[in-house]
Design a protein around this motif. Structure first.
Motif, PDB file in Angstrom:
ATOM      1  N   THR A  69      -5.056   7.794   1.154  1.00  0.00           N
ATOM      2  CA  THR A  69      -5.692   8.887   1.898  1.00  0.00           C
ATOM      3  C   THR A  69      -6.997   9.334   1.248  1.00  0.00           C
ATOM      4  OG1 THR A  69      -4.167  10.325   0.693  1.00  0.00           O
ATOM      5  CG2 THR A  69      -3.629   9.837   2.995  1.00  0.00           C
ATOM      6  N   SER A  70      -7.211   8.960  -0.007  1.00  0.00           N
ATOM      7  CA  SER A  70      -8.467   9.288  -0.683  1.00  0.00           C
ATOM      8  C   SER A  70      -9.365   8.063  -0.811  1.00  0.00           C
ATOM      9  CB  SER A  70      -8.190   9.879  -2.074  1.00  0.00           C
ATOM     10  OG  SER A  70      -7.661  11.184  -1.978  1.00  0.00           O
ATOM     11  N   LEU A 109      -3.130   5.993  -3.518  1.00  0.00           N
ATOM     12  CA  LEU A 109      -3.571   7.199  -2.819  1.00  0.00           C
ATOM     13  C   LEU A 109      -4.571   6.794  -1.739  1.00  0.00           C
ATOM     14  CD1 LEU A 109      -2.939  10.259  -3.037  1.00  0.00           C
ATOM     15  CD2 LEU A 109      -5.150  10.499  -4.219  1.00  0.00           C
ATOM     16  N   ASN A 153      -8.779  13.710  -7.172  1.00  0.00           N
ATOM     17  CA  ASN A 153      -7.821  13.584  -6.066  1.00  0.00           C
ATOM     18  C   ASN A 153      -6.521  12.969  -6.598  1.00  0.00           C
ATOM     19  OD1 ASN A 153      -9.913  14.458  -4.490  1.00  0.00           O
ATOM     20  ND2 ASN A 153      -9.971  12.666  -3.151  1.00  0.00           N
ATOM     21  N   GLY A 154      -5.409  13.513  -6.170  1.00  0.00           N
ATOM     22  CA  GLY A 154      -4.129  13.014  -6.663  1.00  0.00           C
ATOM     23  C   GLY A 154      -3.742  13.575  -8.014  1.00  0.00           C
ATOM     24  N   LEU A 178      -6.517  21.694  -1.874  1.00  0.00           N
ATOM     25  CA  LEU A 178      -5.426  20.953  -2.506  1.00  0.00           C
ATOM     26  C   LEU A 178      -4.814  19.899  -1.591  1.00  0.00           C
ATOM     27  CD1 LEU A 178      -3.288  23.743  -4.314  1.00  0.00           C
ATOM     28  CD2 LEU A 178      -5.376  22.618  -5.102  1.00  0.00           C
ATOM     29  N   PHE A 179      -4.600  20.246  -0.321  1.00  0.00           N
ATOM     30  CA  PHE A 179      -3.692  19.465   0.509  1.00  0.00           C
ATOM     31  C   PHE A 179      -4.179  18.052   0.799  1.00  0.00           C
ATOM     32  CE2 PHE A 179      -1.637  18.055   4.395  1.00  0.00           C
ATOM     33  CZ  PHE A 179      -0.313  18.366   4.162  1.00  0.00           C
ATOM     34  N   PHE A 180      -5.373  17.948   1.385  1.00  0.00           N
ATOM     35  CA  PHE A 180      -5.794  16.589   1.751  1.00  0.00           C
ATOM     36  C   PHE A 180      -5.983  15.724   0.511  1.00  0.00           C
ATOM     37  CE2 PHE A 180      -8.069  13.006   3.360  1.00  0.00           C
ATOM     38  CZ  PHE A 180      -7.461  12.795   4.587  1.00  0.00           C
ATOM     39  N   ARG A 181      -6.349  16.362  -0.576  1.00  0.00           N
ATOM     40  CA  ARG A 181      -6.614  15.638  -1.820  1.00  0.00           C
ATOM     41  C   ARG A 181      -5.342  15.364  -2.629  1.00  0.00           C
ATOM     42  NH1 ARG A 181     -10.202  19.267  -5.065  1.00  0.00           N
ATOM     43  NH2 ARG A 181     -10.401  17.423  -6.366  1.00  0.00           N
ATOM     44  N   ASN A 182      -4.193  15.844  -2.169  1.00  0.00           N
ATOM     45  CA  ASN A 182      -2.942  15.634  -2.895  1.00  0.00           C
ATOM     46  C   ASN A 182      -3.015  16.122  -4.339  1.00  0.00           C
ATOM     47  OD1 ASN A 182      -0.578  14.137  -1.501  1.00  0.00           O
ATOM     48  ND2 ASN A 182      -2.418  13.158  -0.655  1.00  0.00           N
ATOM     49  N   VAL A 183      -3.603  17.303  -4.507  1.00  0.00           N
ATOM     50  CA  VAL A 183      -3.666  17.911  -5.841  1.00  0.00           C
ATOM     51  C   VAL A 183      -2.428  18.778  -6.042  1.00  0.00           C
ATOM     52  CG1 VAL A 183      -4.911  19.580  -7.264  1.00  0.00           C
ATOM     53  CG2 VAL A 183      -6.182  17.856  -5.953  1.00  0.00           C
ATOM     54  N   TRP A 212      -1.653   6.229   9.384  1.00  0.00           N
ATOM     55  CA  TRP A 212      -2.408   7.261  10.134  1.00  0.00           C
ATOM     56  C   TRP A 212      -3.828   7.451   9.609  1.00  0.00           C
ATOM     57  CZ3 TRP A 212      -4.149  11.850   7.918  1.00  0.00           C
ATOM     58  CH2 TRP A 212      -3.673  12.128   6.638  1.00  0.00           C
ATOM     59  N   VAL A 213      -4.159   6.842   8.487  1.00  0.00           N
ATOM     60  CA  VAL A 213      -5.550   6.753   8.035  1.00  0.00           C
ATOM     61  C   VAL A 213      -5.816   5.294   7.702  1.00  0.00           C
ATOM     62  CG1 VAL A 213      -5.921   9.073   7.083  1.00  0.00           C
ATOM     63  CG2 VAL A 213      -4.816   7.325   5.677  1.00  0.00           C
ATOM     64  N   HIS A 228       6.965  10.901   1.540  1.00  0.00           N
ATOM     65  CA  HIS A 228       5.987  11.465   0.596  1.00  0.00           C
ATOM     66  C   HIS A 228       6.448  12.844   0.121  1.00  0.00           C
ATOM     67  CE1 HIS A 228       2.085  12.064  -1.260  1.00  0.00           C
ATOM     68  NE2 HIS A 228       1.791  13.093  -0.487  1.00  0.00           N
ATOM     69  N   GLY A 279       1.030  16.969   0.217  1.00  0.00           N
ATOM     70  CA  GLY A 279      -0.308  16.762   0.750  1.00  0.00           C
ATOM     71  C   GLY A 279      -0.291  15.652   1.784  1.00  0.00           C
ATOM     72  N   ALA A 280      -1.498  15.228   2.146  1.00  0.00           N
ATOM     73  CA  ALA A 280      -1.657  14.166   3.141  1.00  0.00           C
ATOM     74  C   ALA A 280      -0.997  12.891   2.621  1.00  0.00           C
ATOM     75  CB  ALA A 280      -3.143  13.930   3.389  1.00  0.00           C
ATOM     76  N   ALA A 281      -0.082  12.338   3.396  1.00  0.00           N
ATOM     77  CA  ALA A 281       0.754  11.248   2.888  1.00  0.00           C
ATOM     78  C   ALA A 281       0.056   9.888   2.967  1.00  0.00           C
ATOM     79  CB  ALA A 281       2.058  11.188   3.672  1.00  0.00           C
ATOM     80  N   PRO A 282      -0.043   9.197   1.846  1.00  0.00           N
ATOM     81  CA  PRO A 282      -0.611   7.841   1.863  1.00  0.00           C
ATOM     82  C   PRO A 282       0.432   6.844   2.356  1.00  0.00           C
ATOM     83  CG  PRO A 282       0.022   8.428  -0.376  1.00  0.00           C
ATOM     84  CD  PRO A 282       0.345   9.615   0.492  1.00  0.00           C
TER      85      PRO A 282
END
Lengths: 346, 346
Positions: free
Chosen positions: B101-102, B99, A259-260, A281-286, B85-86, B158, B291-294
């Motif tokens: 979000t992970s 990160l 991730n990342g 890819l998206f949620f994992r920020n890959v 948001w997380v 992000h 991706g999902a922003a931390p």
């Protein structure tokens, strides 16, 4: 002169073609002393439609300048030179940024009216932007390694650079072809600490270990991904270099990346669409990066190490042949009997 | 206490739910003084299956700490806080890298047994890792801007960070929702010189201009891409921020990005597969990132500018309501009558 022509699937022939000559004042003609067959040549070798025009083959070469156009200033007759796998003018916006593959006037050997390098000679457009002079003789033992600057070493380096490999990085390399193995070498050269090589050909992965791989995973698919994750506390590696080009290899990259982290692709994609959504890819920020390698732009950086012998990328050549042996060379590579075939036309 | 529940497509209700309480010693309970409706709430609003369990809604909030668990040390009763948001534990490998979000123990508001923020109060897991104390009063005029640190400003930031925006960058932002507009603000804050905002809602793109957009393109699709290319000597911009999440927006990003450039996505992808092959990304060396922003990790960086008033991201709120007005707020946002609805539950 003689050159390599692809007539259809598996149909490679050596035939007489018109002699290369200077057409534009920015051209040079180079007598090819070393060329080679590329893993990417195997895609058209396995798919070229029969019945149409044959394709001129070969996009990697070292040779001696035989003639130059009136405007060429950086090389002269008798110079030993290496050329990248695409030619480029060296002066456009993209070339100045180092993205020679996007050169406004550039092109690929063997496409349009551009000649191929698996031949006795080749016309080089934009010689000043394309060719790099080599400070060794044509019979130097360094020539195989210098020849890899055309494509495979430069491409492995591109994968590592775009992947953000730095001292301490953890890297997975998918593919034990010449590009995969040289991506291992490039990652090691940039300081990667852990390099997991995914490949199933023992002789190749052994060379990969010599180039710097710390681990080898022979399994593929989900099993291969699980093996990489087991080596990395369940997380995968921060960088994954994808040096194959199949969708299966892409999926393996998504599975093996942390991730990342970053997937850096240099295998020519044999697919157009692939998963890039929330779960992949998206949620994992890959990040997904890589692409066609502007190897011309890397030559200044890589050449000193090759000349000094601190890296020896030419070890990927396991067979050498003359032009007549090129069709057999394609067969050997397609059958995975050879890793990479060196061609000595002259 | 009262909270917002989504029962099915378009079916948002305010209902009595059990009072929030500390369950784990790392929990806090926060009385929500400011929450909001997010563009991403509109995806479940338009798709949530009826008949199943209703979903607790809302993932952005500012509020006052009402109770803390025995192990919570960074906030105390009475503190005004903002949450991302997380939620995240703040101590795992991913949190330490930023990160969040992970996060190994993290999760999303409204999923599993996590509560939603469009409510009078909310239980906050991992309060030390999740909450950030704010040095203002609950009725401060800065609260709307501080609330955007939960998600939309942090997400725009992000996008800009992952896109590599730096002084002098040229950037296209696709989407004139709150995230798109705040990506404009974030890109400007990081020094972007040219910012092309693609959007068709005049009042929104006008705000985008105030946030720093230098050009606005109302056209979409091929026509929109052509307009961006016309503004950039035919090349596109080095960075494209995609703040919508549809396949059409992805395709627009591929069309508007310069060779060698970066597409940074922060719109939640409503597709899984998309073109990434030879013609779309690979030969052009286009990077795909975002991706999902931390957003928790960005708060330390963004908070001083919000407190100093050098940026005013809270301007994206164009409507304010109490809890009872939340269902109407969803309708207004779904109908594009409101850009972003601020909710004052208490």
């Amino acid at each position: 002169m003689r050159a390599t022509l692809l007539y259809g699937v598996g149909d490679v022939r050596i035939e007489e073609v018109p002699d290369s000559r200077v057409v534009e004042p920015t051209d040079a003609v180079v007598r090819v002393t070393a060329a080679c067959i590329c893993g990417s040549d195997l895609w058209p070798y396995g798919s070229h439609p029969a019945g149409g025009a044959p394709a001129r083959m070969g996009h990697e070469f070292v040779g001696v300048v035989d003639e130059i156009g009136a405007e060429v200033t950086s090389v002269r007759k008798g110079d030993l030179v290496v050329a990248p796998w695409v030619f480029s003018d060296g002066i456009c916006e993209y070339c100045r940024e180092g993205l020679t593959t996007s050169c406004t006037h550039g092109g690929m050997w063997g496409f349009g009216d551009a000649e191929g390098a698996q031949a006795e000679a080749i016309r080089v457009p934009y010689a000043d932007g394309t060719l790099v002079k080599l400070p060794v003789a044509a019979d130097s033992a360094l020539v195989p390694s210098l020849l890899t600057l055309s494509d495979v070493f430069g491409t492995g380096h591109h994968a590592a650079v775009r992947g953000g490999v730095a001292p301490g990085s953890s890297v997975t390399v998918i593919g034990d072809g010449a590009v995969g193995l040289l991506a291992v070498l490039a990652a090691r050269r940039l300081g990667a600490e852990r390099i997991v090589l995914m490949g199933r050909h023992r002789s190749r992965t052994d060379l990969g270990r010599e180039f710097g791989a710390t681990d080898v995973v022979a399994a593929r698919g989900d099993e291969g991904v699980a093996a990489v994750r087991e080596l990395t506390a369940g997380h995968g590696t921060s960088v994954v270099i994808e040096a194959v080009g199949t969708r299966a290899a892409y999926d393996q990259a998504v599975g093996a990346v942390r991730n990342g982290g970053t997937i850096s692709r240099v295998g020519v994609p044999q697919y157009e669409e692939a998963p890039v959504g929330l779960g992949s890819l998206f949620f994992r920020n890959v990040r997904l990066t890589g692409g066609a390698a502007p190897t011309r732009a890397y030559m200044a950086d890589l050449l000193p190490d090759v000349l000094a012998g601190t890296v020896n990328p030419g070890r990927v050549f396991d067979v050498s042949t003359d032009l007549a042996g090129v069709p057999a060379g394609y067969r050997r590579m397609a059958d995975r009997e050879s890793l990479k075939v060196l061609v000595r036309p002259a």
